[in-house]
Structure formats: structure tokens, C-alpha cells
Design a protein around this motif. Structure first.
Motif, PDB file in Angstrom:
ATOM      1  N   SER A 296      61.361  36.834 -30.828  1.00 22.71           N
ATOM      2  CA  SER A 296      60.278  37.381 -30.003  1.00 22.71           C
ATOM      3  C   SER A 296      59.548  36.342 -29.165  1.00 22.71           C
ATOM      4  O   SER A 296      58.487  36.636 -28.614  1.00 22.71           O
ATOM      5  N   ILE A 297      60.091  35.131 -29.075  1.00 20.37           N
ATOM      6  CA  ILE A 297      59.433  34.126 -28.246  1.00 20.37           C
ATOM      7  C   ILE A 297      59.617  34.474 -26.770  1.00 20.37           C
ATOM      8  O   ILE A 297      60.657  35.003 -26.357  1.00 20.37           O
ATOM      9  N   VAL A 298      58.603  34.219 -25.988  1.00 14.61           N
ATOM     10  CA  VAL A 298      58.701  34.314 -24.537  1.00 14.61           C
ATOM     11  C   VAL A 298      58.182  32.983 -24.019  1.00 14.61           C
ATOM     12  O   VAL A 298      57.066  32.569 -24.348  1.00 14.61           O
ATOM     13  N   ALA A 299      59.019  32.277 -23.252  1.00 15.05           N
ATOM     14  CA  ALA A 299      58.665  30.911 -22.883  1.00 15.05           C
ATOM     15  C   ALA A 299      59.285  30.522 -21.551  1.00 15.05           C
ATOM     16  O   ALA A 299      60.282  31.099 -21.118  1.00 15.05           O
ATOM     17  N   ALA A 300      58.668  29.525 -20.927  1.00 14.62           N
ATOM     18  CA  ALA A 300      59.204  28.956 -19.689  1.00 14.62           C
ATOM     19  C   ALA A 300      59.107  27.450 -19.787  1.00 14.62           C
ATOM     20  O   ALA A 300      58.112  26.909 -20.274  1.00 14.62           O
ATOM     21  N   ILE A 301      60.164  26.767 -19.337  1.00 15.69           N
ATOM     22  CA  ILE A 301      60.169  25.310 -19.310  1.00 15.69           C
ATOM     23  C   ILE A 301      60.672  24.846 -17.953  1.00 15.69           C
ATOM     24  O   ILE A 301      61.655  25.390 -17.431  1.00 15.69           O
ATOM     25  N   ALA A 302      59.993  23.875 -17.388  1.00 15.00           N
ATOM     26  CA  ALA A 302      60.414  23.286 -16.117  1.00 15.00           C
ATOM     27  C   ALA A 302      60.386  21.773 -16.267  1.00 15.00           C
ATOM     28  O   ALA A 302      59.412  21.207 -16.767  1.00 15.00           O
ATOM     29  N   ILE A 303      61.476  21.127 -15.867  1.00 15.34           N
ATOM     30  CA  ILE A 303      61.504  19.667 -15.886  1.00 15.34           C
ATOM     31  C   ILE A 303      61.996  19.164 -14.523  1.00 15.34           C
ATOM     32  O   ILE A 303      62.611  19.903 -13.756  1.00 15.34           O
ATOM     33  N   ARG A 304      61.683  17.908 -14.249  1.00 11.82           N
ATOM     34  CA  ARG A 304      62.197  17.263 -13.035  1.00 11.82           C
ATOM     35  C   ARG A 304      62.996  16.041 -13.466  1.00 11.82           C
ATOM     36  O   ARG A 304      62.537  15.249 -14.293  1.00 11.82           O
TER      37      ARG A 304
END
Length: 629
Positions: A296-304
Motif C-alpha cells: 500500500s505504499i505510494v511514493a515518488a523518487i527523483a534523482i539527478r
């Protein structure tokens, strides 16, 4: 036995293709699949993205705070306000492979496009392409047809601000019968905004802007009332993360690299999944099961990262192992950030930490309760699969590596893999007889499925039909093993057929929402009318098409109305599920909340739904009478 005649192989057999010939001959190498616009990863959206990526790279380097984009019918226009292409290289940048600024790491430190191919592919695969640069009071443009230069202007004076304007029309011979679905473009543009807080995008006069980055993304993708605790938002140099838990099944992850939405994940997404589990175990000092932590996790990850390595030109999966040359691995970079920042956050926010712990332990209890039922259901499913009359399988599957001599053709079949979910013997019979056995499977329902709204996953295993469908799709443990790229609901276009569609969609949204969120679920559109004379037959999908067909054939042609799939012969059906298949994707609007939707449409008879039905009741004129009018 006659000797095999050898093909002639000499100097004349060796060909050198120029840049545009190679792109047009092997477009899949550059933009993935082609398609007609019905799927979000179809080539026409990749063309838009390739042009937008250049604008975003300019913004990331500190040039240009706004991007204007317009799509009118089949024409796309994108204007940024960056530095503008150097005027002496306007033609070369869009028509010469291995020409571009992305090879100069000083000019573009952490850009999306590093191979200098993007706009060349757009140019080569466009019926018409125009690029114009505005730079320091001067401008120059060039026009192309299918990659061939047809017009190049001289330098002219301009009062326009610096930047680049690209306009193109995708080639209809490459993207057959294509049509832009603006909902897909909408998703694409919002993602650019979430990853570039403060950037303003104007699309067909609508303004897109995000002030809080990934926090805004999760707020739009979730319903605050369904979240178990407020969204955790963490950011650092070259990394940003937002996460929470809700009551849905599965994992809902959005991952990005240098502003690119990596729909297939990659090293950064896997690193986040591992780092989250390790950080949670360390914080609570308990060896929780990884599935219970991420349920049930809802997540966002952004890397450069510097010079990212993607596993394909379409950049949907990151392959990079390191953030930059000689630097930390992506895995250690994400783990180090999570172990410090998330751990610190949970120590400072005890209410959130308690709510997160309760959600994990609830998942643990539910998993243990299901274990006994799952074992019995899976044993039944294995026995049924040996002689599964519900499933007529196909040769190629979405979760399998393509094999054979021609891997490019095999890969196309894998991407085209689909399963039709039908109701009744007559409908499934027609599809089964006319389908392509390489990439089209059929699953037959015996009647109306159960309304699963509000039920727990226990029902998936107790209900034989749901359990067999789950096994046919191979989604019990998530979408990694999904066997078909497209799940096509094929029911009659009458009241019963519409009800069955709703029940199937409810099943997916209740237990496997990622299937819909990742746009794997479609509705098969079949013709309502056949209009013909002795010389020609035209199949029509709505009243407008029918009237156009009558006008074209003239002299009172024969008109047949199809009332159900079973009325269409297998020979006719083959034409509707082949290359010209019409599919309507099942889409969730930005900000749509699944449980609220299901409550409204599939819950108890709410006053709101009653009011809607009463307010929209219509009396249909009998079709036979309508024909006489």
C-alpha cells in the motif's frame, strides 16, 4: 533433394544508410513502439517528449522559465525561452547524427538526452518538421519533409525573446491512423512540472505549474482521507522523495531521473525499495517482511545523475550504476539519504511513525490470514490450468524475453500481447476463431462477475473465476510478471455488457489498481453498424460514421445494426481486432481517487447517484423508427 540456392553476397550487398533512412527503417530503435496514440508509450508521445526534453534541459541549466506547447489536430508546436540553438547549427542539430551540445558535459551537466538523437528522430519520422531559433535579436529557420531539407532561411532580425520553436506533424505512413489523446500529454506535462518546481508550461492555453515538487505529485495522485499518515517529503542535493501509505493493494511508485519519468523503473527505483525496507527495519528494530513494509505504499523518487545510462532510447528504465563517474553507486546514494533523512524524520514525528507501524502490522496480519486460503486456491488454479477452458493462450507474452531468429519482430509481438476478457460462448467463440494466436489470448467469463467493491483480497482466492483470471494475468505478486501488455474488456455495447465492464473494472481497481494506473486496461470498440452495397462494405462505430457511410455509398445501401459480439461472424471479427483494432484506454483523471469513484458507481444506492440517474434519464427512439425519420 534440390540444392538450396545461395543468396548472392558481394560488394553490392553492403549498404550504407544515411541518418534518416536508418531511423525510418528501424524506428523502434529510437522511439520504441509505433502505435496510433491509444497507449501512453506510443511513438507520437515519444516525439513530443523528445522535443520537450531539450526545453527541460535548457530550463535545468538556468535558461527559460516557461515552455509553450500547442497540439491542434495532428500538428505539434513547442516553444521554449532558453538560449536558442546556435544560428549556424540550426540545420545540423536536427539532421546530423552525432551533432549536438549534449556531448559537451560542461554545457549540459545533468540532462536527459545525451546521445544527440532525439530531435533527429522527430525530424525523420515527421511528415513535416520546422525548427526556428531566436538568439540575440536574430533568427533562422529550416523546414524538412520526412527528414529531407526543403527550405533554409537566411539570418533575419527579430524582436522575439531567445529560444527555440519546433513544429512538426508525425508521418501518417509510420504512425498509421494516429490521434493524440490529450490526457496522455497532460500526464507528461504535469510530471515535468513536478520535477521542476516553478517551471510554467502553457499547453493549449492551460497553465501548468508546481510549487512543491513531488509533494504536489502525491497530493494529486492520492486522496488525503485515504492516507494513513501525512505525506513525508524529503529533499537533498540531486535527490527528492515523497511517500505515504494508503489502503490500496500493491505498490504505487513513480520514479524519475533528470526529469525523465522512468515508467519501467531501474536501478534508482530498486534502490528506493531496498532502502525503504532497511530503514524501516532499523528504525523499529524489527525484521518485518519486505512485502508488509511496502504493501500500500505510494511514493515518488527523483534523482539527478551525470550521463545517465538508460536501457533504451526511450529512456523508460535507468541502467546507471553510479551517480557520476567515480562517485557513489545509485544504490548506496539512495540508501545513505534514506537512512539519514527518513530515520531523522520518523524520530522527530512520532505520530507519523506510530501510524506507519500500525499500517505495516495490519498488512502482516492480512497476509497471514490469507496464507491458508491462497494455498488451497492456488492448488485449485493449478489443476484448472491444465485444462483451463476459460483461457485460450497465445504464443508471446509481455513478461518473457523475445526469442527466435528475428528478435525485433518477436519484441513487437511481446509489446502487442493482449488478452480479451469476454462474456458468453458466442462472443469468445468469434474472437477465438479470428484472433492472432501469436499475441492475442482470450479469457471467457461465464456470466456477470461478482461486485467486489468493499471486499477484501480474500474474495480473489475464494471466487474461482477471479482466482483463475488473476493466474491467467500472472499478477498475484505484482505487475512484474504481467503476461499481457493490454487487458482488453470485450463485451456487448448494451446494458448488460456495460454492467459487466463496470464489474471487471471494479475488480481491477479494487485489488490491482496499478493495472489501470499504468494504463494496461482497455475497452474493445466494435462496430455498431455495417453499411454496404454490392461494391463496398463500411463498418461504422457511431451514428456520425454511419451517416457518412450512407452519404458515400448513396442509393439506399443495406444497413445492419450489430446488437452483440456474437452476431459478428469470425471472418468479420478478424478485421476488427487486427492492425485496425480500436481500443479505448481506461483512464484515471489527474486527482481521481479510486475508493471515492468505486463508492459512487459501485457502492450502495447513494442519493448522489440517484440524483444523477434521474437528472440524466433519456427516452431512446426505437432504432427502426429512427431509420424512417
Amino acid at each position: 533433394m534440390a540444392a538450396l540456392q545461395e543468396a548472392k553476397y558481394d560488394d553490392d550487398s553492403i549498404r550504407t544508410l544515411d541518418w534518416k533512412e536508418h531511423i525510418r527503417l528501424r524506428p523502434g530503435m529510437y522511439i520504441g513502439k509505433l502505435g496510433d496514440g491509444v497507449s501512453p508509450d506510443d511513438g507520437i508521445y515519444v516525439l513530443v517528449k523528445e522535443v520537450m526534453d531539450n526545453c527541460i534541459d535548457e530550463h535545468m541549466m538556468g535558461f527559460g522559465k516557461q515552455i509553450d506547447i500547442q497540439i491542434e489536430d495532428k500538428t505539434v508546436s513547442v516553444r521554449d525561452f532558453g538560449r536558442g540553438i546556435p544560428l549556424g547549427k540550426v540545420v545540423d542539430v536536427v539532421s546530423k547524427i552525432n551533432t549536438g551540445a549534449k556531448y559537451d558535459s560542461k554545457a549540459f551537466q545533468k540532462s536527459v538526452g545525451l546521445n544527440g538523437v532525439g530531435t533527429k528522430a522527430v525530424n525523420a519520422l515527421s511528415d513535416w518538421f520546422r525548427v526556428q531559433s531566436f538568439r540575440d535579436g536574430e533568427t533562422k529557420y529550416a523546414e524538412f519533409e520526412k527528414g529531407e531539407l526543403i527550405k533554409e532561411s537566411k539570418l533575419e532580425k527579430t524582436d522575439q525573446p531567445n529560444g527555440t520553436l519546433v513544429t512538426f506533424i508525425p508521418d501518417n505512413t509510420v504512425f498509421k491512423n494516429f490521434k493524440f489523446k490529450l490526457e496522455f500529454v497532460d500526464d507528461l506535462l504535469w510530471n515535468y512540472c513536478y520535477l521542476n518546481a516553478g517551471l510554467v508550461i502553457i499547453f493549449n492555453k492551460k497553465r501548468y505549474v508546481s510549487r512543491n515538487g513531488l509533494l504536489d505529485l502525491l497530493q494529486k495522485k492520492t486522496n488525503e482521507d485515504d492516507l494513513r499518515y501525512p505525506i513525508i517529503h524529503l529533499s537533498g542535493e540531486d535527490i527528492e522523495i515523497a511517500l505515504s501509505h494508503n489502503s490500496d493493494y500493491g505498490e504505487d511508485l513513480f520514479s524519475f531521473v533528470n526529469g525523465q519519468y522512468t515508467t519501467q523503473g531501474g536501478t534508482h527505483q530498486q534502490a528506493f525499495r531496498e532502502a525503504f525496507v532497511k530503514t524501516i527495519r532499523d528504525f523499529y528494530k524489527k525484521d518485518y517482511d519486505a512485502a508488509d513494509i511496502r504493501q500500500s505504499i505510494v511514493a515518488a523518487i527523483a534523482i539527478r545523475v551525470q550521463e545517465p545510462v538508460f536501457e533504451s532510447q526511450t529512456k523508460t528504465k535507468l541502467g546507471s550504476q553510479h551517480v557520476f563517474e567515480g562517485g557513489p553507486t545509485v544504490r548506496s546514494f539512495v540508501l545513505d539519504f534514506m537512512s539519514k533523512q527518513l530515520d531523522n524524520f520518523l524520530h522527530r514525528n512520532t505520530e507519523t511513525a506510530d501510524a506507519l507501524k500500525k499500517r505495516i502490522e495490519q498488512s502482516e496480519r492480512e497476509r497471514k490470514e490469507l496464507s491458508g486460503i491462497k494455498k488451497l486456491a492456488n492448488e485449485r488454479a493449478k489443476k484448472a490450468n491444465v485444462h483451463n477452458k476459460k483461457l485460450r493462450d497465445c504464443k508471446y507474452h509481455f513478461n518473457e524475453e523475445p526469442t527466435g531468429k528475428n528478435k525485433e519482430e518477436a519484441l513487437e509481438m511481446v509489446n502487442k500481447s493482449m488478452i480479451f476478457i469476454t462474456e458468453g460462448d458466442s462472443a469468445s467463440g468469434s474472437i477465438t476463431k479470428s484472433r492472432n494466436v501469436d499475441n492475442q489470448a482470450v479469457f471467457s467469463l461465464r456470466g456477470k462477475p461478482l461486485n467486489s467493491f468493499g471486499l477484501t483480497k480474500k474474495i480473489v482466492y475464494e471466487n474461482e473465476e477471479f482466482n483463475l483470471l488473476q493466474h491467467a494475468l500472472n499478477i498475484e505478486d505484482g505487475l512484474d510478471g504481467l503476461r499481457y501488455n493490454k487487458i482488453v474488456i470485450a463485451t456487448d455495447a448494451d446494458v448488460d455488457g456495460m454492467h459487466i465492464r463496470l464489474l471487471i473494472m471494479t475488480f481491477f481497481l479494487q485489488f490491482f489498481p496499478d493495472l489501470v494506473k499504468q494504463k494496461h486496461v482497455y475497452i474493445l470498440e466494435t462496430p455498431l453498424f455495417r453499411v454496404r452495397n454490392k461494391q463496398q462494405t463500411i463498418y461504422c462505430y457511431d451514428e456520425t460514421e454511419k451517416q457518412a457511410a450512407i452519404k458515400k455509398l448513396g442509393n439506399k445501401p443495406e444497413i445492419t445494426r450489430f446488437k452483440g459480439l456474437g452476431e459478428i461472424s469470425p471472418e468479420e471479427f478478424g478485421g476488427f481486432i487486427g492492425d485496425d483494432i480500436r481500443l479505448a484506454p481506461v483512464l484515471l483523471d489527474q486527482g481521481a481517487h479510486i475508493q471515492s469513484l468505486l463508492e459512487y458507481f459501485m457502492g450502495k444506492n447513494t442519493p448522489q447517484r440517484q440524483d444523477f440517474i434521474i437528472g440524466n434519464l433519456r427516452v431512446e427512439i426505437d432504432l427502426a423508427e429512427e431509420e424512417k425519420l
